[in-house]
Design a protein around this motif. Sequence first.
Motif, PDB file in Angstrom:
ATOM      1  N   THR A  88     -49.407   0.053 -29.867  1.00 57.02           N
ATOM      2  CA  THR A  88     -48.894   1.357 -30.277  1.00 57.02           C
ATOM      3  C   THR A  88     -48.225   2.096 -29.120  1.00 57.02           C
ATOM      4  O   THR A  88     -47.690   3.186 -29.311  1.00 57.02           O
ATOM      5  CB  THR A  88     -50.022   2.239 -30.857  1.00 57.02           C
ATOM      6  OG1 THR A  88     -51.001   2.468 -29.838  1.00 57.02           O
ATOM      7  CG2 THR A  88     -50.670   1.572 -32.064  1.00 57.02           C
ATOM      8  N   ASN A  89     -48.244   1.508 -27.934  1.00 54.68           N
ATOM      9  CA  ASN A  89     -47.682   2.133 -26.743  1.00 54.68           C
ATOM     10  C   ASN A  89     -46.177   1.863 -26.668  1.00 54.68           C
ATOM     11  O   ASN A  89     -45.740   0.734 -26.430  1.00 54.68           O
ATOM     12  CB  ASN A  89     -48.391   1.599 -25.497  1.00 54.68           C
ATOM     13  CG  ASN A  89     -47.947   2.294 -24.234  1.00 54.68           C
ATOM     14  OD1 ASN A  89     -46.868   2.845 -24.142  1.00 54.68           O
ATOM     15  ND2 ASN A  89     -48.821   2.248 -23.232  1.00 54.68           N
ATOM     16  N   ALA A  90     -45.377   2.902 -26.850  1.00 54.03           N
ATOM     17  CA  ALA A  90     -43.916   2.768 -26.859  1.00 54.03           C
ATOM     18  C   ALA A  90     -43.383   2.306 -25.500  1.00 54.03           C
ATOM     19  O   ALA A  90     -42.387   1.570 -25.444  1.00 54.03           O
ATOM     20  CB  ALA A  90     -43.263   4.085 -27.253  1.00 54.03           C
ATOM     21  N   VAL A  91     -44.007   2.707 -24.422  1.00 59.75           N
ATOM     22  CA  VAL A  91     -43.552   2.315 -23.087  1.00 59.75           C
ATOM     23  C   VAL A  91     -43.638   0.800 -22.919  1.00 59.75           C
ATOM     24  O   VAL A  91     -42.726   0.165 -22.383  1.00 59.75           O
ATOM     25  CB  VAL A  91     -44.358   3.041 -21.989  1.00 59.75           C
ATOM     26  CG1 VAL A  91     -43.995   2.523 -20.607  1.00 59.75           C
ATOM     27  CG2 VAL A  91     -44.137   4.542 -22.076  1.00 59.75           C
ATOM     28  N   GLU A  92     -44.716   0.204 -23.394  1.00 58.83           N
ATOM     29  CA  GLU A  92     -44.863  -1.247 -23.297  1.00 58.83           C
ATOM     30  C   GLU A  92     -43.823  -1.971 -24.159  1.00 58.83           C
ATOM     31  O   GLU A  92     -43.276  -3.002 -23.754  1.00 58.83           O
ATOM     32  CB  GLU A  92     -46.285  -1.654 -23.689  1.00 58.83           C
ATOM     33  CG  GLU A  92     -47.326  -1.182 -22.685  1.00 58.83           C
ATOM     34  CD  GLU A  92     -48.748  -1.497 -23.090  1.00 58.83           C
ATOM     35  OE1 GLU A  92     -48.968  -2.066 -24.186  1.00 58.83           O
ATOM     36  OE2 GLU A  92     -49.662  -1.165 -22.310  1.00 58.83           O
ATOM     37  N   TRP A  93     -43.549  -1.438 -25.343  1.00 56.47           N
ATOM     38  CA  TRP A  93     -42.523  -2.033 -26.203  1.00 56.47           C
ATOM     39  C   TRP A  93     -41.149  -1.917 -25.555  1.00 56.47           C
ATOM     40  O   TRP A  93     -40.316  -2.826 -25.684  1.00 56.47           O
ATOM     41  CB  TRP A  93     -42.515  -1.385 -27.589  1.00 56.47           C
ATOM     42  CG  TRP A  93     -43.556  -1.964 -28.485  1.00 56.47           C
ATOM     43  CD1 TRP A  93     -44.726  -1.386 -28.881  1.00 56.47           C
ATOM     44  CD2 TRP A  93     -43.531  -3.264 -29.089  1.00 56.47           C
ATOM     45  NE1 TRP A  93     -45.422  -2.240 -29.696  1.00 56.47           N
ATOM     46  CE2 TRP A  93     -44.707  -3.406 -29.839  1.00 56.47           C
ATOM     47  CE3 TRP A  93     -42.628  -4.328 -29.058  1.00 56.47           C
ATOM     48  CZ2 TRP A  93     -45.014  -4.554 -30.557  1.00 56.47           C
ATOM     49  CZ3 TRP A  93     -42.916  -5.473 -29.778  1.00 56.47           C
ATOM     50  CH2 TRP A  93     -44.099  -5.582 -30.517  1.00 56.47           C
ATOM     51  N   ARG A  94     -40.903  -0.827 -24.854  1.00 61.85           N
ATOM     52  CA  ARG A  94     -39.616  -0.673 -24.162  1.00 61.85           C
ATOM     53  C   ARG A  94     -39.416  -1.788 -23.144  1.00 61.85           C
ATOM     54  O   ARG A  94     -38.303  -2.303 -23.001  1.00 61.85           O
ATOM     55  CB  ARG A  94     -39.532   0.693 -23.491  1.00 61.85           C
ATOM     56  CG  ARG A  94     -39.310   1.804 -24.468  1.00 61.85           C
ATOM     57  CD  ARG A  94     -39.108   3.155 -23.771  1.00 61.85           C
ATOM     58  NE  ARG A  94     -39.011   4.181 -24.780  1.00 61.85           N
ATOM     59  CZ  ARG A  94     -39.856   5.195 -24.905  1.00 61.85           C
ATOM     60  NH1 ARG A  94     -40.864   5.326 -24.056  1.00 61.85           N
ATOM     61  NH2 ARG A  94     -39.701   6.074 -25.859  1.00 61.85           N
ATOM     62  N   ILE A  95     -40.460  -2.149 -22.446  1.00 64.61           N
ATOM     63  CA  ILE A  95     -40.361  -3.249 -21.478  1.00 64.61           C
ATOM     64  C   ILE A  95     -39.931  -4.524 -22.185  1.00 64.61           C
ATOM     65  O   ILE A  95     -39.026  -5.232 -21.736  1.00 64.61           O
ATOM     66  CB  ILE A  95     -41.702  -3.442 -20.735  1.00 64.61           C
ATOM     67  CG1 ILE A  95     -41.999  -2.234 -19.858  1.00 64.61           C
ATOM     68  CG2 ILE A  95     -41.682  -4.731 -19.909  1.00 64.61           C
ATOM     69  CD1 ILE A  95     -43.424  -2.206 -19.309  1.00 64.61           C
ATOM     70  N   VAL A  96     -40.563  -4.820 -23.318  1.00 68.16           N
ATOM     71  CA  VAL A  96     -40.234  -6.036 -24.076  1.00 68.16           C
ATOM     72  C   VAL A  96     -38.774  -6.010 -24.515  1.00 68.16           C
ATOM     73  O   VAL A  96     -38.039  -6.994 -24.354  1.00 68.16           O
ATOM     74  CB  VAL A  96     -41.181  -6.189 -25.294  1.00 68.16           C
ATOM     75  CG1 VAL A  96     -40.721  -7.315 -26.201  1.00 68.16           C
ATOM     76  CG2 VAL A  96     -42.615  -6.406 -24.832  1.00 68.16           C
ATOM     77  N   PHE A  97     -38.322  -4.870 -25.056  1.00 64.22           N
ATOM     78  CA  PHE A  97     -36.945  -4.784 -25.542  1.00 64.22           C
ATOM     79  C   PHE A  97     -35.931  -4.793 -24.401  1.00 64.22           C
ATOM     80  O   PHE A  97     -34.850  -5.377 -24.534  1.00 64.22           O
ATOM     81  CB  PHE A  97     -36.760  -3.551 -26.432  1.00 64.22           C
ATOM     82  CG  PHE A  97     -37.433  -3.680 -27.769  1.00 64.22           C
ATOM     83  CD1 PHE A  97     -37.272  -4.816 -28.551  1.00 64.22           C
ATOM     84  CD2 PHE A  97     -38.242  -2.671 -28.252  1.00 64.22           C
ATOM     85  CE1 PHE A  97     -37.896  -4.946 -29.781  1.00 64.22           C
ATOM     86  CE2 PHE A  97     -38.861  -2.787 -29.486  1.00 64.22           C
ATOM     87  CZ  PHE A  97     -38.688  -3.928 -30.256  1.00 64.22           C
ATOM     88  N   PHE A  98     -36.244  -4.164 -23.272  1.00 55.06           N
ATOM     89  CA  PHE A  98     -35.332  -4.196 -22.126  1.00 55.06           C
ATOM     90  C   PHE A  98     -35.199  -5.619 -21.577  1.00 55.06           C
ATOM     91  O   PHE A  98     -34.099  -6.052 -21.222  1.00 55.06           O
ATOM     92  CB  PHE A  98     -35.790  -3.243 -21.013  1.00 55.06           C
ATOM     93  CG  PHE A  98     -35.354  -1.822 -21.198  1.00 55.06           C
ATOM     94  CD1 PHE A  98     -34.020  -1.494 -21.389  1.00 55.06           C
ATOM     95  CD2 PHE A  98     -36.289  -0.792 -21.177  1.00 55.06           C
ATOM     96  CE1 PHE A  98     -33.614  -0.172 -21.560  1.00 55.06           C
ATOM     97  CE2 PHE A  98     -35.894   0.528 -21.345  1.00 55.06           C
ATOM     98  CZ  PHE A  98     -34.559   0.840 -21.531  1.00 55.06           C
ATOM     99  N   VAL A  99     -36.292  -6.348 -21.507  1.00 53.77           N
ATOM    100  CA  VAL A  99     -36.228  -7.734 -21.037  1.00 53.77           C
ATOM    101  C   VAL A  99     -35.412  -8.580 -22.013  1.00 53.77           C
ATOM    102  O   VAL A  99     -34.566  -9.386 -21.602  1.00 53.77           O
ATOM    103  CB  VAL A  99     -37.640  -8.314 -20.814  1.00 53.77           C
ATOM    104  CG1 VAL A  99     -37.600  -9.815 -20.588  1.00 53.77           C
ATOM    105  CG2 VAL A  99     -38.321  -7.615 -19.635  1.00 53.77           C
ATOM    106  N   ALA A 100     -35.629  -8.398 -23.310  1.00 49.86           N
ATOM    107  CA  ALA A 100     -34.859  -9.155 -24.310  1.00 49.86           C
ATOM    108  C   ALA A 100     -33.368  -8.845 -24.177  1.00 49.86           C
ATOM    109  O   ALA A 100     -32.528  -9.759 -24.196  1.00 49.86           O
ATOM    110  CB  ALA A 100     -35.346  -8.815 -25.720  1.00 49.86           C
ATOM    111  N   ALA A 101     -33.022  -7.567 -24.015  1.00 50.29           N
ATOM    112  CA  ALA A 101     -31.616  -7.188 -23.847  1.00 50.29           C
ATOM    113  C   ALA A 101     -31.046  -7.786 -22.564  1.00 50.29           C
ATOM    114  O   ALA A 101     -29.926  -8.302 -22.553  1.00 50.29           O
ATOM    115  CB  ALA A 101     -31.476  -5.665 -23.837  1.00 50.29           C
TER     116      ALA A 101
END
Length: 178
Positions: free
Chosen positions: A127-140
Motif C-alpha cells: 500500500t506504500n506509494a513510494v515503494e511502487w514508484r521505485i518499481v515503476f521508475f525502474v520499469a520505465a
Amino acid sequence: SALLSALPYLVKWLTSFAFSALSDFIINHNYTSIGTSRKLFNSIGTYGSGLVLIALCLVPQDQPITAIVLLILSVGLSAGAVCGYLLNHMDISPIHAGILMGISNFAGTIMQLLAPLFAGSVLHDVTNAVEWRIVFFVAAGLKFAGNTLFIIFGSGNIQPWNYSKENPAPDDKSKLKA
C-alpha cells in the motif's frame, strides 16, 4: 476485477491494429524506411509507455481511476513494439527469424521472471506509494535503456549472416547449386 485486469490487454490488442495499419501505410507510401518505421513504433511502444509509467508515479493515492486509466494507456501504447522489434526479426534475417525470435523471447521471459522478484524485494508494504514508484521508475528506465539501444544499433536491412552456401543471397548466383 477480471474485466478490469483484462482491459489493458484488450486496449493493447486494439491499438496493435492501429499501429500495424499506420506502420504499413508509412512504409508503403515511402514516408520512412523499414528500419526507421521499426524504430519509430518501438519508441512509441517503449518511450511512450515508460513516460506514462512515470506519470503514474505522480498520481495522488486518492485518484485510483486516473491510475487505472494511465496503466491501461501504458499497456496500450506498448503495442507499438509489435511493429518495432517484434517484426524486426523478419527484416534483418528472414531465414533465421524464428531462431532470433526464440532468443528474444527467452531474454524477455527471463526478465518477466525477475520482475516479480525485484518488485517483491522493493515492496515491503504493497500500500506504500513510494515503494511502487521505485518499481515503476525502474520499469520505465529499463524501457528507455532498451529502446535507446534499439535506436542506436537496430537495422531494417537484411544482415549478411542471413545467407549461407545453402541459402545464398538472391544476387549471388555463383553460390547457387546446379
